[in-house]
Design a protein around this motif. Structure first.
Motif, PDB file in Angstrom:
ATOM      1  N   GLY A   8       0.814  -1.211   0.010  1.00  8.85           N
ATOM      2  CA  GLY A   8       0.120   0.059  -0.024  1.00  8.85           C
ATOM      3  C   GLY A   8       0.990   1.333  -0.138  1.00  8.85           C
ATOM      4  N   ALA A   9       2.011   1.085   0.764  1.00 10.19           N
ATOM      5  CA  ALA A   9       2.862   2.511   0.660  1.00 10.19           C
ATOM      6  C   ALA A   9       3.441   2.692  -0.557  1.00 10.19           C
ATOM      7  N   GLU A  10       3.711   1.420  -1.444  1.00 11.40           N
ATOM      8  CA  GLU A  10       4.332   1.644  -2.758  1.00 11.40           C
ATOM      9  C   GLU A  10       3.324   2.337  -3.634  1.00 11.40           C
ATOM     10  N   THR A  11       2.085   1.733  -3.450  1.00  7.36           N
ATOM     11  CA  THR A  11       1.017   2.126  -4.313  1.00  7.36           C
ATOM     12  C   THR A  11       0.848   3.587  -4.174  1.00  7.36           C
ATOM     13  N   LEU A  12       0.695   4.050  -2.819  1.00  3.36           N
ATOM     14  CA  LEU A  12       0.393   5.447  -2.447  1.00  3.36           C
ATOM     15  C   LEU A  12       1.697   6.293  -2.817  1.00  3.36           C
ATOM     16  N   LEU A  13       2.974   5.887  -3.061  1.00  2.00           N
ATOM     17  CA  LEU A  13       3.856   6.820  -3.188  1.00  2.00           C
ATOM     18  C   LEU A  13       3.807   7.061  -5.033  1.00  2.00           C
ATOM     19  N   LEU A  14       3.380   5.826  -5.633  1.00  2.00           N
ATOM     20  CA  LEU A  14       3.202   5.886  -6.910  1.00  2.00           C
ATOM     21  C   LEU A  14       2.075   6.935  -7.418  1.00  2.00           C
ATOM     22  N   ALA A  15       0.881   6.849  -6.565  1.00  2.00           N
ATOM     23  CA  ALA A  15      -0.348   7.518  -6.925  1.00  2.00           C
ATOM     24  C   ALA A  15      -0.164   8.839  -6.853  1.00  2.00           C
ATOM     25  N   THR A  16       0.786   9.256  -5.612  1.00  2.00           N
ATOM     26  CA  THR A  16       1.235  10.554  -5.081  1.00  2.00           C
ATOM     27  C   THR A  16       1.979  11.330  -6.516  1.00  2.00           C
ATOM     28  N   GLY A  17       2.889  10.518  -6.826  1.00  2.00           N
ATOM     29  CA  GLY A  17       3.643  10.875  -8.041  1.00  2.00           C
ATOM     30  C   GLY A  17       3.142  11.619  -9.153  1.00  2.00           C
ATOM     31  N   VAL A  18       2.129  10.603  -9.632  1.00  2.00           N
ATOM     32  CA  VAL A  18       1.033  10.711 -10.618  1.00  2.00           C
ATOM     33  C   VAL A  18       0.201  11.855 -10.529  1.00  2.00           C
ATOM     34  N   PHE A  19      -0.353  11.967  -9.141  1.00  2.00           N
ATOM     35  CA  PHE A  19      -0.983  13.231  -9.071  1.00  2.00           C
ATOM     36  C   PHE A  19      -0.181  14.609  -9.098  1.00  2.00           C
ATOM     37  N   TYR A  20       0.839  14.629  -8.633  1.00  2.00           N
ATOM     38  CA  TYR A  20       1.448  15.807  -8.742  1.00  2.00           C
ATOM     39  C   TYR A  20       2.053  16.233 -10.093  1.00  2.00           C
ATOM     40  N   VAL A  21       2.329  15.116 -10.996  1.00  2.00           N
ATOM     41  CA  VAL A  21       2.742  15.302 -12.392  1.00  2.00           C
ATOM     42  C   VAL A  21       1.614  16.083 -12.962  1.00  2.00           C
ATOM     43  N   SER A  46      -5.899   5.531   8.067  1.00  2.00           N
ATOM     44  CA  SER A  46      -5.763   6.459   6.858  1.00  2.00           C
ATOM     45  C   SER A  46      -4.469   7.310   7.172  1.00  2.00           C
ATOM     46  N   LEU A  47      -3.920   7.627   8.336  1.00  2.00           N
ATOM     47  CA  LEU A  47      -2.956   8.570   8.720  1.00  2.00           C
ATOM     48  C   LEU A  47      -1.836   8.161   8.354  1.00  2.00           C
ATOM     49  N   PHE A  48      -1.364   6.643   8.093  1.00  2.00           N
ATOM     50  CA  PHE A  48      -0.132   6.105   7.595  1.00  2.00           C
ATOM     51  C   PHE A  48       0.027   6.586   6.490  1.00  2.00           C
ATOM     52  N   TYR A  49      -0.976   6.689   5.421  1.00  2.00           N
ATOM     53  CA  TYR A  49      -0.857   7.050   4.132  1.00  2.00           C
ATOM     54  C   TYR A  49      -0.662   8.439   3.827  1.00  2.00           C
ATOM     55  N   VAL A  50      -1.371   9.154   4.599  1.00  2.00           N
ATOM     56  CA  VAL A  50      -1.614  10.700   4.644  1.00  2.00           C
ATOM     57  C   VAL A  50      -0.150  11.105   4.958  1.00  2.00           C
ATOM     58  N   ALA A  51       0.430  10.550   6.100  1.00  2.00           N
ATOM     59  CA  ALA A  51       1.764  10.933   6.223  1.00  2.00           C
ATOM     60  C   ALA A  51       2.858  10.659   4.969  1.00  2.00           C
ATOM     61  N   ILE A  52       2.816   9.718   4.260  1.00  2.00           N
ATOM     62  CA  ILE A  52       3.622   9.209   3.216  1.00  2.00           C
ATOM     63  C   ILE A  52       3.103  10.372   2.104  1.00  2.00           C
ATOM     64  N   PHE A  53       2.083  10.823   1.902  1.00  2.00           N
ATOM     65  CA  PHE A  53       1.695  11.704   1.101  1.00  2.00           C
ATOM     66  C   PHE A  53       2.323  13.015   1.217  1.00  2.00           C
ATOM     67  N   ASN A  54       2.268  13.421   2.648  1.00  2.00           N
ATOM     68  CA  ASN A  54       2.776  14.422   3.210  1.00  2.00           C
ATOM     69  C   ASN A  54       4.409  14.573   2.783  1.00  2.00           C
ATOM     70  N   LEU A  55       5.130  13.482   2.990  1.00  2.00           N
ATOM     71  CA  LEU A  55       6.509  13.277   2.665  1.00  2.00           C
ATOM     72  C   LEU A  55       6.806  13.774   1.139  1.00  2.00           C
ATOM     73  N   VAL A  56       6.017  13.337   0.381  1.00  2.00           N
ATOM     74  CA  VAL A  56       6.018  13.942  -1.015  1.00  2.00           C
ATOM     75  C   VAL A  56       5.708  15.374  -0.981  1.00  2.00           C
ATOM     76  N   PHE A  57       4.638  15.745  -0.427  1.00  2.00           N
ATOM     77  CA  PHE A  57       4.383  17.202  -0.411  1.00  2.00           C
ATOM     78  C   PHE A  57       5.293  18.095   0.088  1.00  2.00           C
ATOM     79  N   ASN A  58       6.054  17.978   1.178  1.00  2.00           N
ATOM     80  CA  ASN A  58       7.189  18.494   1.739  1.00  2.00           C
ATOM     81  C   ASN A  58       8.481  18.650   0.655  1.00  2.00           C
ATOM     82  N   LEU A  59       8.738  17.538   0.280  1.00  2.00           N
ATOM     83  CA  LEU A  59       9.803  17.691  -0.711  1.00  2.00           C
ATOM     84  C   LEU A  59       9.575  18.539  -1.656  1.00  2.00           C
ATOM     85  N   LEU A  60       8.490  18.694  -2.439  1.00  2.00           N
ATOM     86  CA  LEU A  60       8.302  19.441  -3.420  1.00  2.00           C
ATOM     87  C   LEU A  60       7.789  20.863  -3.006  1.00  2.00           C
TER      88      LEU A  60
END
Length: 310
Positions: free
Chosen positions: A70-83, A131-145
């Motif tokens: 799920g973490a891997e999928t979330l990271l992929l989905a987040t990358g697609v979302f931001y592009v 859901s907070l586990f996945y929101v935290a991963i999303f926020n990691l990408v958000f902060n980097l960007l």
């Protein structure tokens, strides 16, 4: 039809709880119970202490193949979302013929939603603590960007616009540390995890009170702005989550991940859009207008989007 209305009312009821907390912050500042200047200090407390604590606590879960996948999928989905979001922001700003000095602020507001302040409490309200586990991963990408590409959007060609040291902030540090502890199956012992959990638990009411306090500091009549503000807010609150739902969510089968992604996509403009605009010499008034209009609008669109799209 009846089922849809029922679902909407259930979601709206949960969001209304958050609206009441926002109202508490608004009233506190409007009646001078709370000094408006305290908002920045409370924001610092939220960003630097309670949200990092919530991130670490939310990642203190057993590692399982399903959660790791799920973490891997979330990271992929987040990358697609931001592009996709970057492309939408660029197209919208060009289509609306935004002046060059305002273009960066508009693009920043469309790309970077309020996934920290409002993302955690809304996701927890709608989907529960898992859901907070996945929101935290999303926020990691958000902060980097936001601390790299986001600052570049606001500064344009100005010298010294981006400082890599900005990436060393509590949000990113907590996300990385929490994820490494998760991967290593390392449990933080009591009483430390208990204290971290209590600090993280403050995030939802504190974040909503800060949003309300922030709205109270904006002169409402001046915040209405021109048609570009409303158009950008509509793109951010409606067009982006709808487009994500029908273009990308069919690719990902996990309903919780899709729920988190659509909810993050439906967030209003990030509260720190104004702070970043002020700090980097961009149009802070335009940033304030977009934050105000999109935040007020999100009180209606979030329950609408999550009911219709999930």
């Amino acid at each position: 039809m009846t089922g849809t209305v029922t679902d909407f009312l259930v979601v709206a009821d949960q969001i209304f709880i958050l609206v009441l907390l926002i109202a508490a912050g608004y009233v506190a500042v409007s009646t001078k119970i709370m000094d408006p200047r305290a908002t920045r200090g409370l924001s610092g407390l939220l960003i630097n202490i309670t949200i990092p604590a919530l991130i670490v606590a939310s990642m203190q879960v057993p590692i399982t193949p399903a959660r790791l996948a799920g973490a891997e999928t979330l990271l992929l989905a987040t990358g697609v979302f931001y592009v996709f979001s970057f492309a939408v922001a660029w197209v919208v700003s060009k289509a609306m013929r935004v002046p060059p000095e305002k273009e960066g602020v508009l693009q920043f507001a469309i790309v970077f939603g309020n996934v920290g302040f409002m993302g955690f409490p809304v996701a927890q309200t709608l989907f529960g603590a898992d859901s907070l586990f996945y929101v935290a991963i999303f926020n990691l990408v958000f902060n980097l960007l936001v601390f790299s590409v986001g600052i570049a959007m606001l500064t344009g060609e100005k010298e010294g616009g981006f400082d890599p040291r900005l990436l060393a902030n509590p949000g990113i540090a907590a996300s990385v540390a929490g994820f490494l502890l998760f991967l290593g199956s390392v449990e933080i012992p009591s009483p430390f995890i208990d204290a971290i959990g209590l600090l993280g638990g403050v995030t939802t009411p504190l974040a909503m009170i800060i949003v309300g306090a922030m709205l109270a500091t904006f002169p409402a009549r001046e915040m209405i702005g021109n048609w570009r503000i409303w158009a950008a807010s509509a793109v951010l609150l409606i067009a982006v989550p709808v487009a994500y739902r029908y273009l990308f969510s069919p690719v990902f089968s996990d309903p919780l991940i899709n729920g988190v992604m659509i909810t993050m996509a439906a967030m209003p403009a990030a509260a720190n859009t104004v702070i970043f605009a002020e700090q980097y010499g961009a149009d802070a008034r335009l940033a304030s207008q977009i934050v105000f209009v999109s935040t007020i609008g999100s009180l209606v669109t979030i329950p609408l989007m999550t009911t219709v799209l999930l």
